[in-house]
Design an enzyme around this catalytic site. Structure first.
Site, PDB file in Angstrom:
ATOM      1  N   ASP A  31       0.854  -1.192   0.000  1.00 35.08           N
ATOM      2  CA  ASP A  31       0.000   0.000   0.000  1.00 35.08           C
ATOM      3  C   ASP A  31       0.892   1.245   0.000  1.00 35.08           C
ATOM      4  O   ASP A  31       1.886   1.304   0.726  1.00 35.08           O
ATOM      5  CB  ASP A  31      -0.907  -0.014   1.237  1.00 35.08           C
ATOM      6  CG  ASP A  31      -2.055   0.977   1.118  1.00 35.08           C
ATOM      7  OD1 ASP A  31      -3.218   0.525   1.075  1.00 35.08           O
ATOM      8  OD2 ASP A  31      -1.796   2.199   1.076  1.00 35.08           O
ATOM      9  N   ASN A  86     -13.018  -3.288   2.939  1.00 38.18           N
ATOM     10  CA  ASN A  86     -14.024  -2.236   2.998  1.00 38.18           C
ATOM     11  C   ASN A  86     -14.943  -2.426   1.802  1.00 38.18           C
ATOM     12  O   ASN A  86     -14.488  -2.412   0.663  1.00 38.18           O
ATOM     13  CB  ASN A  86     -13.357  -0.855   2.929  1.00 38.18           C
ATOM     14  CG  ASN A  86     -12.425  -0.602   4.111  1.00 38.18           C
ATOM     15  OD1 ASN A  86     -12.752  -0.947   5.247  1.00 38.18           O
ATOM     16  ND2 ASN A  86     -11.267  -0.015   3.854  1.00 38.18           N
ATOM     17  N   GLN A  93     -14.267   2.410   1.563  1.00 36.13           N
ATOM     18  CA  GLN A  93     -13.656   1.949   0.302  1.00 36.13           C
ATOM     19  C   GLN A  93     -13.455   3.146  -0.634  1.00 36.13           C
ATOM     20  O   GLN A  93     -14.410   3.864  -0.949  1.00 36.13           O
ATOM     21  CB  GLN A  93     -14.543   0.896  -0.385  1.00 36.13           C
ATOM     22  CG  GLN A  93     -13.874   0.305  -1.618  1.00 36.13           C
ATOM     23  CD  GLN A  93     -14.701  -0.793  -2.294  1.00 36.13           C
ATOM     24  OE1 GLN A  93     -15.830  -1.070  -1.894  1.00 36.13           O
ATOM     25  NE2 GLN A  93     -14.128  -1.389  -3.328  1.00 36.13           N
ATOM     26  N   VAL A  95     -11.120   2.782  -3.505  1.00 35.47           N
ATOM     27  CA  VAL A  95     -10.808   2.253  -4.843  1.00 35.47           C
ATOM     28  C   VAL A  95     -11.832   1.157  -5.143  1.00 35.47           C
ATOM     29  O   VAL A  95     -11.898   0.147  -4.419  1.00 35.47           O
ATOM     30  CB  VAL A  95      -9.372   1.681  -4.914  1.00 35.47           C
ATOM     31  CG1 VAL A  95      -9.098   1.139  -6.321  1.00 35.47           C
ATOM     32  CG2 VAL A  95      -8.346   2.750  -4.551  1.00 35.47           C
ATOM     33  N   HIS A  99     -10.497  -5.476  -2.862  1.00 31.15           N
ATOM     34  CA  HIS A  99      -9.138  -5.727  -2.368  1.00 31.15           C
ATOM     35  C   HIS A  99      -9.185  -6.099  -0.900  1.00 31.15           C
ATOM     36  O   HIS A  99     -10.072  -5.671  -0.167  1.00 31.15           O
ATOM     37  CB  HIS A  99      -8.221  -4.519  -2.591  1.00 31.15           C
ATOM     38  CG  HIS A  99      -8.791  -3.222  -2.111  1.00 31.15           C
ATOM     39  ND1 HIS A  99      -9.737  -2.526  -2.818  1.00 31.15           N
ATOM     40  CD2 HIS A  99      -8.553  -2.506  -0.989  1.00 31.15           C
ATOM     41  CE1 HIS A  99     -10.060  -1.420  -2.163  1.00 31.15           C
ATOM     42  NE2 HIS A  99      -9.369  -1.386  -1.033  1.00 31.15           N
ATOM     43  N   HIS A 101      -6.939  -5.869   2.513  1.00 28.69           N
ATOM     44  CA  HIS A 101      -5.771  -5.284   3.170  1.00 28.69           C
ATOM     45  C   HIS A 101      -5.179  -6.318   4.130  1.00 28.69           C
ATOM     46  O   HIS A 101      -5.912  -6.918   4.923  1.00 28.69           O
ATOM     47  CB  HIS A 101      -6.164  -4.085   4.032  1.00 28.69           C
ATOM     48  CG  HIS A 101      -6.752  -2.910   3.314  1.00 28.69           C
ATOM     49  ND1 HIS A 101      -6.046  -1.751   3.111  1.00 28.69           N
ATOM     50  CD2 HIS A 101      -7.983  -2.707   2.783  1.00 28.69           C
ATOM     51  CE1 HIS A 101      -6.829  -0.865   2.485  1.00 28.69           C
ATOM     52  NE2 HIS A 101      -8.009  -1.428   2.275  1.00 28.69           N
TER      53      HIS A 101
HETATM   54  P1  AMP Z   1      -9.739   1.286   0.472  1.00 26.39           P
HETATM   55  O1  AMP Z   1      -9.844   2.585   1.246  1.00 26.39           O
HETATM   56  O2  AMP Z   1     -10.167   0.079   1.249  1.00 26.39           O
HETATM   57  O3  AMP Z   1     -10.437   1.398  -0.864  1.00 26.39           O
HETATM   58  O4  AMP Z   1      -8.194   1.076   0.203  1.00 26.39           O
HETATM   59  C1  AMP Z   1      -7.528   1.612  -0.891  1.00 26.39           C
HETATM   60  C2  AMP Z   1      -6.072   1.583  -0.559  1.00 26.39           C
HETATM   61  O5  AMP Z   1      -5.348   1.725  -1.766  1.00 26.39           O
HETATM   62  C3  AMP Z   1      -5.606   2.705   0.370  1.00 26.39           C
HETATM   63  O6  AMP Z   1      -5.039   2.141   1.537  1.00 26.39           O
HETATM   64  C4  AMP Z   1      -4.574   3.458  -0.463  1.00 26.39           C
HETATM   65  O7  AMP Z   1      -3.486   3.911   0.298  1.00 26.39           O
HETATM   66  C5  AMP Z   1      -4.161   2.409  -1.483  1.00 26.39           C
HETATM   67  N1  AMP Z   1      -3.661   2.916  -2.745  1.00 26.39           N
HETATM   68  C6  AMP Z   1      -4.211   3.879  -3.529  1.00 26.39           C
HETATM   69  N2  AMP Z   1      -3.479   4.035  -4.649  1.00 26.39           N
HETATM   70  C7  AMP Z   1      -2.454   3.148  -4.584  1.00 26.39           C
HETATM   71  C8  AMP Z   1      -1.353   2.825  -5.441  1.00 26.39           C
HETATM   72  N3  AMP Z   1      -1.159   3.458  -6.611  1.00 26.39           N
HETATM   73  N4  AMP Z   1      -0.491   1.858  -5.040  1.00 26.39           N
HETATM   74  C9  AMP Z   1      -0.668   1.219  -3.866  1.00 26.39           C
HETATM   75  N5  AMP Z   1      -1.703   1.466  -3.014  1.00 26.39           N
HETATM   76  C10 AMP Z   1      -2.576   2.429  -3.371  1.00 26.39           C
END
Ligand code: AMP
Length: 113
Positions: A31, A86, A93, A95, A99, A101
């Site tokens: 991350d 999430n 969430q 993205v 996924h 974590h």
């Molecule tokens: P969520 O909030 O559960 O959707 O988690 C998305 C996660 O993606 C967050 O912890 C971000 O820090 C991580 N993230 C966003 N962009 C990138 C990236 N380019 N490479 C690695 N992690 C990322």
């Protein structure tokens, strides 16, 4: 066609990431904003937007993500770790590509924020 998410772009090697594991079904990478000494994301290559969009046909894939999390945590030297999924913006969430974590390397508190 829907816009590609940042995770789909990482899977397709259009943007870089610190990849720690890959197989035919999933990719795992660090991350960029780690919330613990070890913070790795496992994403299925199938573009499921959130956990609640998964269906019965994803049963084996979802099991594979959890067993892969075990393997990656072990490789990272973690005995204890936390998995977080999430599902939806109201749950944090950001993205919209499913996924998991993997968080570890420090004491975890409960309840999470
Ligand atoms: P969520 O909030 O559960 O959707 O988690 C998305 C996660 O993606 C967050 O912890 C971000 O820090 C991580 N993230 C966003 N962009 C990138 C990236 N380019 N490479 C690695 N992690 C990322």
């Amino acid at each position: 066609m829907k816009d590609k998410t940042i995770f789909a772009k990482i899977i397709d090697r259009e943007i870089p990431a610190s990849i720690v594991y890959e197989d035919d079904q999933c990719l795992a990478f660090k991350d960029v904003h780690p919330q613990a000494p070890v913070h790795i994301l496992i994403v299925p290559k199938k573009p499921i937007d959130r956990l609640s969009s998964a269906s019965g046909e994803d049963q084996l894939l979802l099991g594979h993500l959890l067993l892969t999390a075990n393997k990656i945590a072990e490789q990272a030297g973690l005995k204890d770790f936390r998995l977080v999924v999430n599902s939806g913006p109201g749950a944090g969430q950001t993205v919209l590509h499913l996924h998991v974590h993997i968080l570890g390397g420090r004491e975890m508190e409960w309840p999470p924020g």
